[in-house]
Design a protein around this motif. Structure first.
Motif: not given
Length: 486
Positions: A94-109
């Motif tokens: 549903x979303x392609x992420x940059x590495x920075x966006x991926x880090x933010x998502x991983x921390x939230x999960x």
């Protein structure tokens, strides 16, 4: 299927949800080996990875981040789709992420899901071909959450160029998709590859891909990286050939072999889907997996996850953690995850004791083997209403033991409190070959329809451990065949 639940509810005594999240059992589901069967360093790598250890997927969740959209091969079964929330198959995000966006998502999960133990990158292209994005993501996540396992999936074409970096980064789980070891068969699966700045086609393309896959596998094994081989079973093309694939990858040291059914719905827009290539039936898949017993350990609990999947195997909570739903500021507190891991360590002992007792109970029964389906939403328990199940776990039971054989996906029967006859028919069709379905609860109407189809529906073992419920049902069904043991 399963729903991730809070640590408080996991610890609540007597609760229907008071079990760790997961949902499979027995010997053929991933690596069934425990700490007494593996070298300590290998057990440490697999004990909390839901794909690499059968036991672990009772308790732990995985997360994929879609940071690698570029790919260097074309597969006839693949059509990558972006911004698609309604398809559950590899290559869809549903979303392609940059590495920075991926880090933010991983921390939230990680802050919301204490069961999270593994971060994987599986595309939606190829994680190794798109190495710049993959490496940047792993580097940032490793610094923020050092206890997460890192793993990646690849077609293997670019793999030999990055094995040293993979090993140095502590990525100790790599999945390679290997569908052939004969380039003539590969030419029927891969129309082209892109290698050394050239597009190659036909047998030449498959030959290069095969050689690179074998080299990458050898290099990873030599460096102590655990390798899982994925193979897509394509009837009439590589189904019989996968016996040879299994022999070769086993000899080269692959830790696990995962044979997956081809997904060929025309609506997905793949070449195989549009040309009428069928996927295998559940019986055909099981027959092939049974034939491969004795080679590399088999993974039978794969759900062919999306490239942005979040949660337990068999569920996907990815839509809960899209970028627009994440808090502006995210921070990671490891306390909840540490408490959950301590809880799992205790629960594993209880589950193992019940599993062993169940195996002893069925060993005392002289009767033919049968298939039993189970409705579960987690924790290795029979804890789901028949009408709420999106899938059933299927086990083979005989005096030789209780073995997980796979899962059968279904359309949920209960829709808003009502059942649909057409949906029930499709559920019954999906349970072909099954003698009994164990559920937490079932209504009279579907129970009668199942009985007419020769499937016994049983709710007497609601909230028992899966193995315990199966053993109790099997022993009761064959009470006259129970051996008299002095």
């Amino acid at each position: 299927m399963a729903q991730l639940i809070t640590l408080d509810s996991l610890l609540a005594p007597g609760s229907a949800e008071a079990t760790p999240a997961g949902g499979c059992a027995s010997s053929a589901c991933g690596s069934s080996a425990g700490p007494a069967d593996l070298p300590p360093e290998v057990w440490e790598k697999v004990k909390d990875h839901p794909c690499y250890a059968e036991e672990a997927h009772h308790y732990f969740a995985r997360m994929h981040v879609a940071v690698a959209p570029a790919c260097n091969i074309q597969c006839h079964y693949c059509n990558r789709k972006y911004d698609c929330a309604n398809e559950s198959r590899p290559g869809v995000v549903s979303e392609r992420l940059t590495p920075e966006q991926a880090l933010r998502k991983v921390v939230a999960v990680a802050s919301e899901v204490p069961q999270l133990s593994v971060l994987g990158i599986a595309g939606p292209g190829d994680a190794v071909y798109d190495w710049r994005h993959t490496k940047a993501t792993f580097d940032q996540v490793r610094e923020a959450i050092p206890d997460l396992r890192l793993c990646l999936s690849t077609n293997g074409l670019a793999l030999p160029d990055h094995v040293d970096e993979i090993a140095a980064m502590g990525i100790d789980h790599v999945t390679i998709t290997i569908n052939m070891v004969d380039p003539e068969i590969g030419a029927k699966i891969y129309p082209w590859i892109f290698f050394n700045h050239q597009r190659l086609t036909g047998i030449e393309a498959s030959r290069v891909l095969h050689e690179r896959q074998m080299l990458g596998l050898d290099m990873l094994v030599a460096r102590g990286v655990l390798v899982k081989v994925n193979s897509v079973m394509i009837p009439g093309i590589n189904d019989e050939h996968l016996v040879e694939v299994n022999r070769v990858v086993t000899a080269k040291g692959a830790f696990l072999h995962n044979v997956m059914p081809l997904i060929s719905d025309p609506a997905h827009g793949t070449h195989f889907g549009l040309t009428g290539q069928r996927g295998p039936s559940a019986a055909e898949l099981k027959a092939l997996q049974d034939k491969l017993q004795g080679g590399a350990k088999l993974m039978r609990h794969c759900r062919q996850c999306r490239a942005d999947a979040v949660g337990l195997l068999g569920e996907d909570r990815g839509q809960e953690f899209t970028l627009d739903r994440l808090p502006e500021e995210v921070s990671y507190d490891p306390a909840q995850r540490s408490a959950y891991r301590a809880f799992v360590a205790e629960t594993r002992g209880e589950h193992a004791a019940h599993r062993e007792a169940a195996q002893e109970e069925v060993a005392a029964v002289e009767a033919p083997s049968v298939l039993v389906a189970v409705a579960t939403k987690g924790g290795g328990r029979i804890n789901q209403h028949f009408g709420h199940a999106n899938e059933f776990l299927v086990f083979e039971v005989s005096s030789a033991g209780i073995t997980f054989t796979g899962h059968r996906r279904v359309e949920k029967y209960c829709q808003g409190g009502w059942g649909e006859d057409a949906t029930l028919d499709s559920v019954i069709a999906a349970l072909e070959g099954v003698s009994c379905v164990l559920v937490a609860k079932i209504g009279d109407c579907p129970k009668q329809s199942l009985a007419e189809a020769g499937i016994e529906a049983v709710q007497d073992h609601a909230y028992d451990w899966i193995e315990s419920g199966i053993a109790a049902w099997y022993a009761a069904r064959h009470a006259t065949a129970v051996r008299r043991i002095a």
